[in-house]
Design a protein around this motif. Structure first.
Motif, PDB file in Angstrom:
ATOM      1  N   ARG A 413       0.822  -1.151   0.084  1.00 36.32           N
ATOM      2  CA  ARG A 413      -0.150  -0.107  -0.012  1.00 36.32           C
ATOM      3  C   ARG A 413       0.948   1.258   0.004  1.00 36.32           C
ATOM      4  O   ARG A 413       1.683   1.257   0.866  1.00 36.32           O
ATOM      5  N   ASP A 414       0.709   2.041  -1.105  1.00 36.78           N
ATOM      6  CA  ASP A 414       1.406   3.350  -1.213  1.00 36.78           C
ATOM      7  C   ASP A 414       3.050   3.028  -1.353  1.00 36.78           C
ATOM      8  O   ASP A 414       3.764   3.716  -0.516  1.00 36.78           O
ATOM      9  N   GLU A 492      -2.753 -11.288  -1.327  1.00 37.63           N
ATOM     10  CA  GLU A 492      -3.310  -9.899  -1.358  1.00 37.63           C
ATOM     11  C   GLU A 492      -4.445  -9.771  -1.938  1.00 37.63           C
ATOM     12  O   GLU A 492      -5.575  -8.992  -1.682  1.00 37.63           O
TER      13      GLU A 492
END
Length: 506
Positions: A413-414, A492
């Protein structure tokens, strides 16, 4: 029934004493020889020249050198799909009467062949379990009580030349005649496919039964007990089944359910664990001084063990070609292994998907420690389900929670990797505190995880929801009851879909 109970108990004491316990290494060598002998003229046996292997000076080494390790996809693609098409003598002599459907926890439905020899193997294993009851100091009247086995439907799906269903349904549909008087919920209710209807009928019939033992996956047994208690306006399940003394959780770790489960009881139960998988009856607990289960080494299953280390598995959780594979005589106590089996259903060097911990080599005793695909190692954290269960157990104590289920994943994430937990509990607590507790516990108890937290694993987050939300996901995307299990670890993509669904629920 009391007189009958005395008779059965004495018979178990005598027969159990006579039967004894085989030497695991010797029994396994004889089992492998018997498997190769019977399957030597099948297509599989001819391809890998079983006849020649049988004449080898070291039959185990020759077998391992010749036959590759298989996971389900390889076994099905190369061999088992022919069985579904009606071919015979593919990986085991004869045709195919049953297929066990297994949704597993990481994939879509699997079709596992269940031969007549495997049905008989399961029956023999069940007898071993019954014989082991002599070690648990149960009163004679227990042996006259009924056993409630909560599994999938016995109303199997009929195809042109075979029947399909979950292994618990196949096993229940083949119970011996002598056992049917003890078996509950009985043929009519056991055949129901709708989980809610099955539990409703059990709750209605419960006052008419004298249950001494329960068998089934903890999450579904707990849901059933709550319905029986609610429907009959009870305080505990012992109010209606005062003779309930024994519970067999079916090889699923009981610890995450212990706190909430015990609230349904007036007094403790004796827990006797078993390990029945779609591929066979693997092990059963034989003595009360341990929670470990003894592998059934003389009953049509040959076991092999791969050290559960990152270098032995690829990123999909499959055993690498160069991995060292051990027999029961070569394993070490206290070590964790990927389990391989070769069986009378024509599975050969087959990754069953479980990891086991060897607790007593001489007795061939094990504990299920997790799943090969439920091993969290995205950025080197190397977390097993065994370690996660221990963390959850401590979390329950720290926050006065009853955790029914949990799912965890490491996601990107990011541009940063984050481990995310979704925890199904009886109440909602501060997620930041929960995440911090889990992070600290795992850092203290797993050096690889601690190192990962200083490198690629940048953050740990937790979301605590009511466990009903996770069961609603299971009902919609898996199914309730039977062999269906909630995955502990997700990839994921799957986790993000799961998370989206959970957050969509009111």
């Amino acid at each position: 029934m009391a007189v009958l109970g005395e008779f059965i108990k004495k018979a178990i004491d005598v027969y159990g004493f006579i039967s004894g316990t085989p030497d695991p290494a010797k029994a396994q060598h004889e089992t492998l020889r018997a498997l190769l002998t019977k399957a030597r003229l099948t297509a599989f046996g001819k391809k890998y020249n079983f006849t020649q292997l049988l004449s080898s000076g070291n039959i185990v080494q020759a077998f391992q050198d010749s036959v590759p390790v298989h996971d389900y996809d390889k076994m099905y693609t190369d061999w088992w799909h022919y069985l579904l098409e009606g071919h015979q003598n593919v990986t085991w002599p004869g045709g195919q009467k049953y297929f066990a459907l297994s949704s597993g926890t990481t994939s879509h439905s699997k079709y596992i062949p269940v031969t007549d020899d495997m049905v008989e193997s399961i029956r023999k294993a069940a007898v071993q379990q019954v014989l082991s009851l002599k070690n648990f100091d149960l009163p004679a009247d227990f042996f006259g009580k009924q056993i409630l086995m909560l599994g999938s439907s016995t109303d199997l799906i009929e195809k042109d030349d075979h029947s399909e269903g979950e292994i618990s349904g196949i096993s229940a549909s083949n119970i011996p005649v002598w056992f049917r008087g003890y078996y509950k919920p009985g043929a009519e209710i056991a055949a129901l496919r709708d989980w809610d209807e099955k539990v409703k009928r059990i709750a209605e019939e419960a006052p008419n039964w004298d249950i001494g033992g329960l068998s089934g996956i903890p999450s579904w047994i707990e849901m059933m007990l709550k319905e029986v208690i609610s429907h009959n306006k009870l305080n505990t399940i012992h109010d209606i089944w005062p003779n309930l003394q024994v519970y067999t959780p079916g090889g699923v770790a009981y610890e995450p359910y212990k706190k909430s489960f015990e609230k349904l009881l007036a007094r403790p139960l004796i827990f006797i664990d078993t390990y029945l998988a779609s591929e066979g009856y693997i092990a059963t607990q034989k003595r009360p001084e341990t929670t470990a289960m003894a592998l059934i080494t003389d009953n049509g299953i040959f076991f092999e063990f791969v050290p559960f280390t990152p270098e032995n598995l690829d990123e999909e959780g499959r055993v690498k070609t160069e991995a060292k594979v051990l027999t029961i005589g070569e394993v070490e106590e206290g070590q964790e292994y990927v389990l391989l089996i070769s069986t009378v259903s024509g599975a050969w060097r087959y990754m069953i998907g479980d990891t086991v911990l060897i607790t007593d080599k001489q007795r061939a005793e094990i504990k299920i420690s997790g799943r090969t695909k439920h091993y969290l190692n995205v950025v080197g954290e190397q977390l097993s389900v065994h370690q996660m269960n221990a963390a959850i157990e401590q979390l329950e104590s720290e926050f006065d929670l009853e955790v029914q289920e949990y799912v965890v994943a490491t996601v990107l994430r990011d541009e940063d990797y984050v481990t995310q937990w979704i925890i199904g509990a009886d109440k909602v607590v501060d997620p930041t505190s929960v995440a911090q507790f889990l992070d600290n516990y795992l850092s203290e108890n797993n050096k690889n995880y601690k190192v990962a937290r200083t490198k690629a694993l940048k953050k740990v987050e937790a979301e605590v929801v009511h466990f009903d939300k996770i069961y609603r996901w299971s009902q919609e995307f898996k199914k309730l009851g039977g062999q269906a299990k909630i995955p502990r670890v997700m990839k994921e993509e799957d986790f993000l879909e799961f998370e989206k669904y959970i957050r969509s629920l009111v």
